[in-house]
Design an enzyme around this catalytic site. Structure first.
Site, short mmCIF file in Angstrom:
data_model
loop_
_atom_site.label_atom_id
_atom_site.label_comp_id
_atom_site.label_asym_id
_atom_site.label_seq_id
_atom_site.Cartn_x
_atom_site.Cartn_y
_atom_site.Cartn_z
N CYS A 1 0.81 -1.22 0.00
CA CYS A 1 0.00 0.00 0.00
C CYS A 1 0.84 1.27 0.00
CB CYS A 1 -0.99 -0.02 1.17
SG CYS A 1 -2.32 -1.20 0.90
N HIS B 1 -8.93 4.36 -2.92
CA HIS B 1 -7.62 3.76 -2.66
C HIS B 1 -7.13 2.97 -3.86
CE1 HIS B 1 -4.28 1.99 -0.71
NE2 HIS B 1 -4.86 1.04 -0.01
N CYS C 1 -15.03 0.75 5.56
CA CYS C 1 -14.04 0.27 4.59
C CYS C 1 -13.93 1.24 3.42
CB CYS C 1 -14.45 -1.08 4.03
SG CYS C 1 -14.86 -2.32 5.28
#
Lengths: 478, 391
Positions: free
Chosen positions: B89, B336, B210
């Site tokens: 990430c 993301h 989330c």
């Protein structure tokens, strides 16, 4: 009547017994209702999706060893009887031996081919002990029957295992005379390549021409030896009591087992006798399968360790719908693609990691004592970086440090899937899937680790340990 | 004294979202053009000597073999030096760090750092969720992304009394900020009740705890600090950075109330920048899940360990709070796209330090902005970059 039997040359004793059953229970009526007919009374034990014949066998074997207080490393061999080994052809025996923790030089046999296999394993093990080629023999009779959907015996096809530890030295029970009758006949079978077992072609033909003559004659031979308690095969829920009446007996001891878990195939004969090992007497054990009936007499002098826990091991279970049972048996599949395991089960990773997964091993640091796991991916200690590491079996009990319940995964995963970080009694920390829906897991809660089938991948079962929340005293402790 | 050897003179991104109509290459070109347009005194793309490309999961769109040569062709610069960076990430933030080091080394004067990620070409089942079956056949079986963080939520709630409402307050704040950010995937407000009532994904995390799966790309142009004024009169400098690792499997963690990699990486970055957490004016931190932001603000030193939930509920991290966090909407609202995430966070920091953040602009008192990612198996990698508008 003359008893026509082969007596073993030297006596073989039963040291202990252990049993296990699949975690789901299918009501016979529910299976019948799906096909528009009465399914009859009773229920059958069915393997949960993460159980199979090997996990049941390992669980029963662990209980028998525990009851005898025997370290698996001193057992000479495994005699395993099952009509459904996890591989049609493959490493079924070596996987189970490793899962039980037997030494790498252990011997033994895998008996299969029909539901007669359980008693085959018992007698082969007894012969090995009598011949002196094994001092301590572990017998496991296990089955996870896969009946064809819509067959009459689907409602009663069970999943369970029973294990016996044998040796030559004096013990609480003795294996005695045996007798066999055979008749080549196509009863329940599956052809090459067929996944499910077919029912008998003609139930009355089977009963009148094959089953009753063979089983009755074997029973009569044993009956001459003053049998006080019977374990009798019961393929349809009625035949055992008919045989018992012909033998001049009341309901056989095995009827309680059939009521609790159904017809457990290769496990049925020994499992049906297991509870009777708790009291002095003479037990007549009769197995049937594949056109063969074999009886063996077991003389019990004092309660066999583990026998009192058999009923507990077979009781309970989670009620499951017919659809849940089909899914658990692999007969109801998700449509479309399922997500394949990233590591192919035939690959080198499994050569490196199989023993540590089946045996639940860790690597203990000689310098600081920290356990890193699994060893194959930890050449150095996670705490101090030390490289002097010793393989150790991990503790099988621990306490939940934290956990989650995963609700969102693609097929073949089925939600809810609890996953727990567990601090084991030896100080090791592991993260494993937990059994159940997660509602009984809490931080600080106690769990025991048990072998389960994590996946059935490209036809290959993949086994590892899961965390089982301890709700009350487990049967293996008694 | 801050490091300040490298300046950021251009930064930009494309609108994040489910960009079904755009290819990986089109997204890369869009982000590059946005960064070029943002250079105050104009920028000829041919000045780029080298590019560092962050793409974490080529597998998500069937291009596992994506290397350093895909992006230069897409942006019309085939022939330049280019290297792909994959570091979970933090891939984007690590590409930025590597790009800064490449400039500071003197090898290059002008480099492009670009993050591009295609998350939505595959179905969610075949995409990120398929990691449930990846990795170790036992020890990571069933480990989807929320499983990496939800155990921390369970334990944080147990040890510190953190509640689901506190977790939800992070999502509410970040969606509020996202609604003010034209580049955010989600642009609408939500309530605490919305979060609590959303479906359970991985207990105790629910759907609105989330981040979504988002396509996106972002780019920054880095130059030797001595040449910064050729490009802009308002340069932003790289004050410091840190990267750190932790064990890759969850069962190897010694604690489930903090992420050690974050603490280590931020310690290094603070030391390099010569500041402490109290001098940070705003931060873009890794909020892949609500619990992650709570862990982050504790591990980065903005609030005391255990107080992250209360601080979030009390508004300390809002646009007008003591330490504004995720002014862009964060991963929760902005999205993301893994490789692009860190670069987009740095773009937000760049805007904030230059006073260009519009309705989201926060007060810049000390001149420092912090960007943070943490992730990978076991959240075992963290990168922290600190930017400053002070020469």
């Amino acid at each position: 009547m003359t008893v026509e039997s082969a007596f073993v040359s030297s006596p073989v004793r039963i040291m202990s017994v252990g049993a296990a059953a699949g975690g789901l229970r299918l009501a016979a009526a529910d299976a019948g209702a799906a096909w528009g007919r009465p399914g009859g009374r009773g229920q059958a034990a069915v393997c949960a999706p993460d159980e199979d014949v090997l996990t049941l066998a390992a669980e029963a074997a662990g209980r028998a060893l525990h009851a005898a207080g025997v370290d698996p490393q001193v057992v000479d061999g495994l005699w395993w009887g099952t009509s459904r080994p996890p591989f049609g052809e493959g490493p079924s025996h070596s996987l189970l031996a490793a899962a039980i923790g037997l030494p790498a030089n252990s011997s033994g046999v895998l008996c299969s081919g029909s539901t007669h296999a359980g008693v085959d394993a018992l007698l082969a093990a007894a012969d090995a002990v009598a011949a002196g080629s094994a001092r301590l023999a572990l017998v496991v009779a296990a089955d996870n029957q896969l009946p064809g959907p819509g067959t009459a015996f689907e409602a009663r096809a069970g999943a369970a295992a029973v294990a016996l530890l044998l040796r030559a030295e004096p013990g609480p029970a003795t294996i005695g005379a045996r007798v066999t009758r055979t008749r080549p006949y196509l009863d329940r079978y599956r052809g090459d390549g067929e996944p499910a077992t077919r029912d008998v072609y003609d139930a009355r033909l089977f009963r009148e021409e094959v089953f009753m003559p063979l089983v009755t004659e074997v029973g009569e031979q044993l009956g001459a030896l003053d049998v006080t308690t019977w374990s009798l095969p019961d393929p349809d829920g009625r035949l055992a009591s008919v045989v018992a009446r012909r033998l001049g007996s009341g309901a056989p001891a095995s009827s309680a087992v059939y009521t609790a878990v159904g017809d457990t195939g290769a496990a049925a004969a020994l499992l049906g006798a297991a509870e009777a090992l708790d009291a002095a007497g003479t037990v007549g054990v009769v197995a049937y399968g594949g056109g063969r009936a074999t009886g063996v007499v077991v003389t019990v002098e004092s309660p066999v360790p583990g026998s009192a826990a058999v009923a507990d091991a077979l009781s309970g279970g989670t009620p499951a719908s017919y659809a849940q049972v089909l899914r658990a048996r692999g007969q109801l599949l998700a449509s479309g693609e399922t997500v394949p395991m990233g590591v192919p089960p035939e690959s080198a990773m499994f050569v490196r990691g199989m023993s540590e997964m089946l045996g639940l091993l860790g690597a203990r640091c000689a310098d600081c004592g920290t356990i890193s796991t699994p060893p194959s991916i930890h050449p150095t200690c996670i705490n101090c970086g030390g490289t002097k590491l010793e393989l150790v079996p991990l503790a099988r009990r621990g306490v939940v440090h934290t956990f989650v319940v995963n609700q969102t995964m693609p097929a073949p995963f089925v939600a809810p899937l609890p996953i727990a970080v567990v601090d084991l009694e030896d100080g090791a920390r592991v993260m494993l899937q937990a059994i159940g829906d997660g509602s009984d897991i809490k931080i600080g809660g106690e769990v025991e680790l048990v072998l389960r089938r994590y996946a059935h991948e490209r036809g290959v079962p993949v086994y590892g340990f899961k965390a089982h929340p301890v709700v009350e005293r487990s049967p293996s402790d008694s | 004294m801050a490091w300040n050897r490298v300046a950021v003179v251009g930064a930009g991104l494309i609108k994040f979202g489910e960009l079904f109509e755009q290819s990986y290459e089109q997204m890369a070109a869009g982000a590059f053009n946005a960064a070029v347009r943002a250079v105050d005194k104009g920028f000829d793309p041919k000045q780029v000597e080298a590019a560092f490309v962050a793409t974490q999961r080529g597998t998500l769109w069937g291009q596992e073999g994506i290397g350093g040569n895909t992006v230069p062709t897409a942006i019309g610069l085939a022939g330049i030096a280019c290297t792909r960076i994959e570091n979970a990430c933090p891939s984007g933030s690590d590409a930025f760090r590597v790009g800064a080091m490449a400039v500071a080394s003197g090898v290059y004067d002008v480099v492009l750092v670009i993050g591009v990620e295609k998350m939505r070409d595959k179905s969610t089942e075949e995409g990120l969720l398929s990691r449930a079956a990846a990795g170790h056949p036992i020890y990571t079986r069933g480990e989807t992304a929320p499983v990496l963080f939800a155990p921390f939520a369970t334990r944080h709630m147990h040890d510190y009394g953190t509640t689901r409402e506190m977790l939800a307050s992070v999502a509410v704040k970040n969606h509020h900020n996202g609604a003010l950010d034209p580049y955010a995937h989600f642009q609408s407000e939500i309530t605490v009740d919305d979060v609590l009532k959303s479906p359970a994904v991985c207990t105790p995390l629910h759907l609105l705890d989330c981040c979504p799966q988002t396509d996106g790309a972002a780019a920054t142009i880095l130059v030797n600090a001595e040449r910064a004024h050729e490009f802009t009169d308002r340069p932003v400098f790289v004050a410091g950075f840190g990267v750190a690792t932790d064990h890759p499997y969850l069962h190897e963690k010694s604690t489930f109330v903090g992420l050690k990699a974050t603490t280590l990486a931020s310690d290094r970055a603070y030391q390099m920048a010569g500041i402490g957490p109290s001098q940070v004016d705003m931060a873009e931190v890794h909020d892949c899940f609500t619990i992650t932001e709570i862990l982050d603000i504790e591990d980065l030193g903005f609030v005391e360990k255990g107080k992250g939930g209360v601080a979030s509920l009390d508004g300390e991290t809002s646009l007008t709070g003591r330490i504004p966090v995720n002014t862009s909407g964060g991963l929760l609202a902005k999205g993301h796209p893994i490789g692009a995430t860190g670069v987009a966070q740095l773009t937000e920091c760049w805007w904030q330090l230059r006073g260009d953040a519009g309705e989201r602009q926060v007060e810049i008192r000390n001149g420092y902005a912090l960007q943070h990612n943490v992730g990978g198996r076991g959240s075992g990698v963290s990168v922290v970059n600190i930017l400053t508008n002070k020469q």
